[in-house]
Design a protein around this motif. Structure first.
Motif, PDB file in Angstrom:
ATOM      1  N   LEU A 171       0.833  -1.202   0.000  1.00 42.80           N
ATOM      2  CA  LEU A 171       0.000   0.000   0.000  1.00 42.80           C
ATOM      3  C   LEU A 171       0.866   1.250   0.000  1.00 42.80           C
ATOM      4  N   ASP A 172       0.275   2.364  -0.466  1.00 47.05           N
ATOM      5  CA  ASP A 172       0.991   3.638  -0.540  1.00 47.05           C
ATOM      6  C   ASP A 172       1.084   4.249   0.855  1.00 47.05           C
ATOM      7  N   ALA A 173       2.276   4.719   1.210  1.00 42.49           N
ATOM      8  CA  ALA A 173       2.477   5.322   2.531  1.00 42.49           C
ATOM      9  C   ALA A 173       1.713   6.632   2.693  1.00 42.49           C
ATOM     10  N   GLU A 174       1.218   7.221   1.586  1.00 36.90           N
ATOM     11  CA  GLU A 174       0.454   8.471   1.684  1.00 36.90           C
ATOM     12  C   GLU A 174      -0.869   8.279   2.425  1.00 36.90           C
ATOM     13  N   LEU A 175      -1.283   7.040   2.611  1.00 38.07           N
ATOM     14  CA  LEU A 175      -2.498   6.783   3.385  1.00 38.07           C
ATOM     15  C   LEU A 175      -2.369   7.287   4.821  1.00 38.07           C
ATOM     16  N   LEU A 176      -1.120   7.476   5.285  1.00 37.93           N
ATOM     17  CA  LEU A 176      -0.904   7.948   6.652  1.00 37.93           C
ATOM     18  C   LEU A 176      -1.029   9.462   6.778  1.00 37.93           C
ATOM     19  N   ASP A 177      -1.096  10.187   5.664  1.00 44.85           N
ATOM     20  CA  ASP A 177      -1.062  11.650   5.711  1.00 44.85           C
ATOM     21  C   ASP A 177      -2.161  12.258   6.594  1.00 44.85           C
ATOM     22  N   PRO A 178      -3.401  11.781   6.554  1.00 46.20           N
ATOM     23  CA  PRO A 178      -4.432  12.416   7.402  1.00 46.20           C
ATOM     24  C   PRO A 178      -4.394  11.970   8.865  1.00 46.20           C
ATOM     25  N   ILE A 179      -3.497  11.060   9.205  1.00 43.04           N
ATOM     26  CA  ILE A 179      -3.439  10.537  10.573  1.00 43.04           C
ATOM     27  C   ILE A 179      -2.381  11.298  11.371  1.00 43.04           C
ATOM     28  N   VAL A 180      -2.751  11.712  12.567  1.00 48.09           N
ATOM     29  CA  VAL A 180      -1.843  12.460  13.445  1.00 48.09           C
ATOM     30  C   VAL A 180      -1.356  11.534  14.547  1.00 48.09           C
ATOM     31  N   PHE A 181      -0.051  11.464  14.708  1.00 52.84           N
ATOM     32  CA  PHE A 181       0.542  10.665  15.780  1.00 52.84           C
ATOM     33  C   PHE A 181       0.900  11.585  16.946  1.00 52.84           C
ATOM     34  N   GLY A 182       0.524  11.190  18.117  1.00 52.34           N
ATOM     35  CA  GLY A 182       0.841  11.966  19.316  1.00 52.34           C
ATOM     36  C   GLY A 182       1.556  11.110  20.339  1.00 52.34           C
ATOM     37  N   TRP A 183       1.776  11.702  21.508  1.00 52.44           N
ATOM     38  CA  TRP A 183       2.453  10.956  22.577  1.00 52.44           C
ATOM     39  C   TRP A 183       1.984  11.489  23.916  1.00 52.44           C
ATOM     40  N   ARG A 184       2.262  10.728  24.934  1.00 52.35           N
ATOM     41  CA  ARG A 184       1.926  11.126  26.299  1.00 52.35           C
ATOM     42  C   ARG A 184       3.212  11.289  27.092  1.00 52.35           C
ATOM     43  N   TYR A 185       3.302  12.373  27.853  1.00 48.47           N
ATOM     44  CA  TYR A 185       4.436  12.541  28.745  1.00 48.47           C
ATOM     45  C   TYR A 185       4.189  11.755  30.028  1.00 48.47           C
ATOM     46  N   GLU A 186       5.259  11.292  30.627  1.00 45.27           N
ATOM     47  CA  GLU A 186       5.150  10.712  31.959  1.00 45.27           C
ATOM     48  C   GLU A 186       4.775  11.828  32.941  1.00 45.27           C
ATOM     49  N   PRO A 187       4.136  11.482  34.065  1.00 40.65           N
ATOM     50  CA  PRO A 187       3.731  12.525  35.012  1.00 40.65           C
ATOM     51  C   PRO A 187       4.929  13.272  35.598  1.00 40.65           C
TER      52      PRO A 187
END
Length: 662
Positions: free
Chosen positions: A10-26
């Motif tokens: 599959l084309d990697a451009e499928l990821l373009d509308p997806i946002v990756f985030g993260w969580r900080y430790e407390p």
């Protein structure tokens, strides 16, 4: 993720509308800061016994025999002292957990497969195993290339846990007032004694049953849950807000707040906050219409004094300033009356009835909309607007919501409940908007009163008058003190009063004011928000520099997060550059900007960053950035820095390549 998509064709451009985030430790404040244990989990009828003198804390006792200090050595543990000295916003480094990382990345892949149909279709069992095997391999390779990490989190060691548990039995640890990341240590018993004294003041009334027996928090919550507004906006947690204190170390006393996080009112106040933002937007439109009419009649003025930020104030500075007044409405939250003709209830009712007809005349109505991220937002839209997730709000509904929360400002302390009968609780998400709109109510009435009385000469005096919450500034208005005289008669025929000063009190914040015999003000220097304004010529030429009240505090303040914190160093770069760019909207001289940037560099050096790496980061950022209408040209600052920041022959490490980066 792109590699995984390519593995299954599959084309990697499928990821373009997806946002990756993260969580900080407390942050470590979650380990040290336990206000609920101090102010909720105790019997208010039991005698309070202080044990400060029994423990080896003699050097930390004040004149009353209680502990009140900012010295972290009182913790009696080298581990805890070393950690907390980095600030309550510090995040202790954690050991790498390869299995946990693999599990999170695999979970992310599964979520992507569920969102993109093509991925789900092609992700049959054989491909599934290959993708998970590739994830396992890539994560383990990345972990091997990681820099040195600790074998254990120091806050989880038995020694640290044991010592911290013992300290919490006797001390209340919190951030200092005006410096939230600077830890303070306060006698737990004394904090409870002062909290009880606060609740027994005239601002609160003990909640009792018909038999004159104090009601418990559970009884009050049960009654509240039967109210229609809470049935419409059901709470996730049936807890009452509780009183808590923040130590004002520079004044040696407590500042009292209401902790309403995750309480029975959380959902309804979030809703009301969104609605009040919409009301404020409509009132801004009302003020703009009045401004246009007043300008037509020769009374150019500012009809809405509300400011949103220091930058907004800096942008609206006049070209010339001949005199400047700054003042603070002292104890504004605590002093605002809830009932009466000048109370919060009346003010909010009148403002809602002012906002809705104005917008309805434009064929708009207020809709409460739930965004994709779950947050609520109020927007004025055409009356024909309809949506499954949009709820139309009418003025009666908004007034009822306001009245319900104002009438039910319950606060818990220990096992008893009080109701706040005067002042706005500092802790509700809608409280800042209540304060802003309450003061706007009197300011707008004042401006329209001047117009009704035909005093356009007085209207023009307030063209450069602004307010941020309870801080007021008025420029080029030599008669401002007359309008803030508490002896002025509060009548419709008197143009010389603004606020109900029988409830509120103004405190002047000017540096060296001089009042002439006719009552006119001459003041050439004052600070407002983060701005220090100095008038240097009789023609009104002025300089602006940065003002930071924390610099005058009698203790060392912890501001920014430490470099050793378990957080990507690249994020620190954004914080540093953000602070640098803001200076160009506060200071109108290149030398002033250079001085403040140098101070900023030293602050981050104290937090473990390399001085020369910081300088290169700042020079690179200034060379690339394009700022819109700054007070000081960026190029002028760069030219100075290229002269004074000459790098040595041995280049230091970059900001993100030292051995202890996260």
């Amino acid at each position: 993720m792109r590699e995984c998509l390519e593995m299954i064709g599959l084309d990697a451009e499928l990821l373009d509308p997806i946002v990756f985030g993260w969580r900080y430790e407390p942050q470590i404040k979650h380990d040290f800061y336990k206000p609920k244990e101090v102010f909720c989990n105790w019997d208010t009828h039991a005698p309070l016994v202080c044990e400060c003198k029994r423990w080896p804390w003699v050097t930390y006792l004040d004149e009353t025999g209680h502990v009140r200090t900012l010295d972290p050595k009182i913790l009696g543990s080298r581990i805890l002292t070393t950690v907390i000295e980095k600030g309550l916003n510090h995040i202790t480094p954690k050991p790498l957990q390869t299995a946990k990382i693999i599990a999170e990345v695999c979970e992310a892949w599964d979520r992507i497969a569920s969102m993109i149909p093509d991925v789900y279709i092609r992700n049959w069992p054989s491909n599934e195993a290959a993708v998970k095997q590739h994830i396992n391999y890539r994560v383990r390779m990345a972990v091997q290339n990681c820099q040195t990490t600790p074998m254990i989190d120091v806050m989880t060691t038995p020694e640290a846990k044991r010592q911290l548990e013992w300290v919490h039995k006797h001390l209340y640890i919190s951030g200092a007032d005006k410096a939230a990341n600077t830890p303070t240590f306060f006698c737990k018993t004394l904090a409870r004694e002062q909290a009880l004294a606060q609740m027994n003041s005239d601002d609160f009334s003990l909640v009792v049953s018909d038999n004159n027996v104090p009601e418990t928090p559970e009884q009050v919550v049960k009654q509240l849950l039967g109210e229609p507004p809470l049935q419409e906006f059901p709470p996730l947690r049936p807890d009452l807000p509780y009183l808590m204190g923040i130590y004002k170390a520079h004044k040696n006393k407590m500042r009292w707040l209401t902790n309403a996080d995750g309480c029975v009112f959380s959902e309804i106040t979030i809703c009301l906050t969104a609605i009040l933002k919409g009301i404020q937007e409509a009132l801004q439109n009302v003020a703009d219409d009045f401004y246009a009419r007043a300008k037509f009649f020769g009374g150019k003025t500012n009809a809405c004094w509300i400011l949103g930020s220091t930058q907004e104030f800096a942008i609206n500075l006049p070209d010339k300033i001949t005199t400047i007044y700054t003042g603070d409405i002292t104890k504004c939250y605590e002093a605002i009356p809830l009932e009466g003709d000048q109370g919060l209830t009346t003010a909010m009712t009148n403002l809602v009835n002012l906002a809705f007809p104005h917008q309805n005349h434009l064929h708009k109505d207020l809709f409460l909309i739930q965004k994709k991220n779950g947050e609520l937002e109020a927007e004025w839209k055409p009356l024909r607007h309809s949506s499954v997730k949009a709820t139309r709000m009418d003025p009666t509904k908004v007034i009822e919501l306001n009245h319900f929360i104002i009438r039910n400002t319950y606060v818990r302390l220990g096992d008893r409940v009080w109701r706040q009968v005067r002042g706005i609780p500092m802790g509700f998400s809608c409280s800042p908007l209540w304060c802003n709109l309450y003061l706007f109510y009197f300011e707008y009435n004042f401006i329209t009163r001047l117009a009704r009385l035909g005093r356009y000469d007085l209207l023009r005096l307030f063209e450069h008058t602004f307010r941020y919450m309870d801080d007021l500034v008025s420029m080029n208005n030599p008669m401002i003190l007359r309008f803030l005289d508490p002896d002025q008669v509060e009548s419709e025929g008197n143009p010389f009063w603004i606020y109900p000063l029988r409830f509120l009190a103004m405190q002047n914040e000017m540096d060296n004011p001089f009042v002439n015999t006719d009552g006119s003000l001459v003041n050439l220097s004052a600070h407002f928000l983060s701005l220090q304004i100095q008038i240097i010529r009789v023609d009104g030429t002025f300089l602006t520099t940065k003002y930071d009240k924390r610099r005058s505090l009698p203790f060392k303040v912890s501001l920014y997060i430490h470099r050793d914190s378990n957080r990507p160093v690249a994020n620190s770069s954004k914080v540093i550059l953000g602070q640098v760019f803001a200076l160009f909207y506060l200071i109108n001289t290149a030398g002033g900007v250079v001085l403040e940037i140098d101070n900023l560099v030293e602050c981050f050096v104290e937090k473990g960053f390399h001085r020369y790496a910081l300088r290169r980061l700042i020079l690179s950022g200034l060379d690339r950035i394009i700022l819109t209408s700054p007070l000081t040209p960026v190029q002028a600052v760069l030219e100075i820095f290229f002269d004074i920041w000459r790098e040595p022959a041995n280049r230091p490490p970059q900001l993100d390549d030292s051995a202890n980066s996260s």
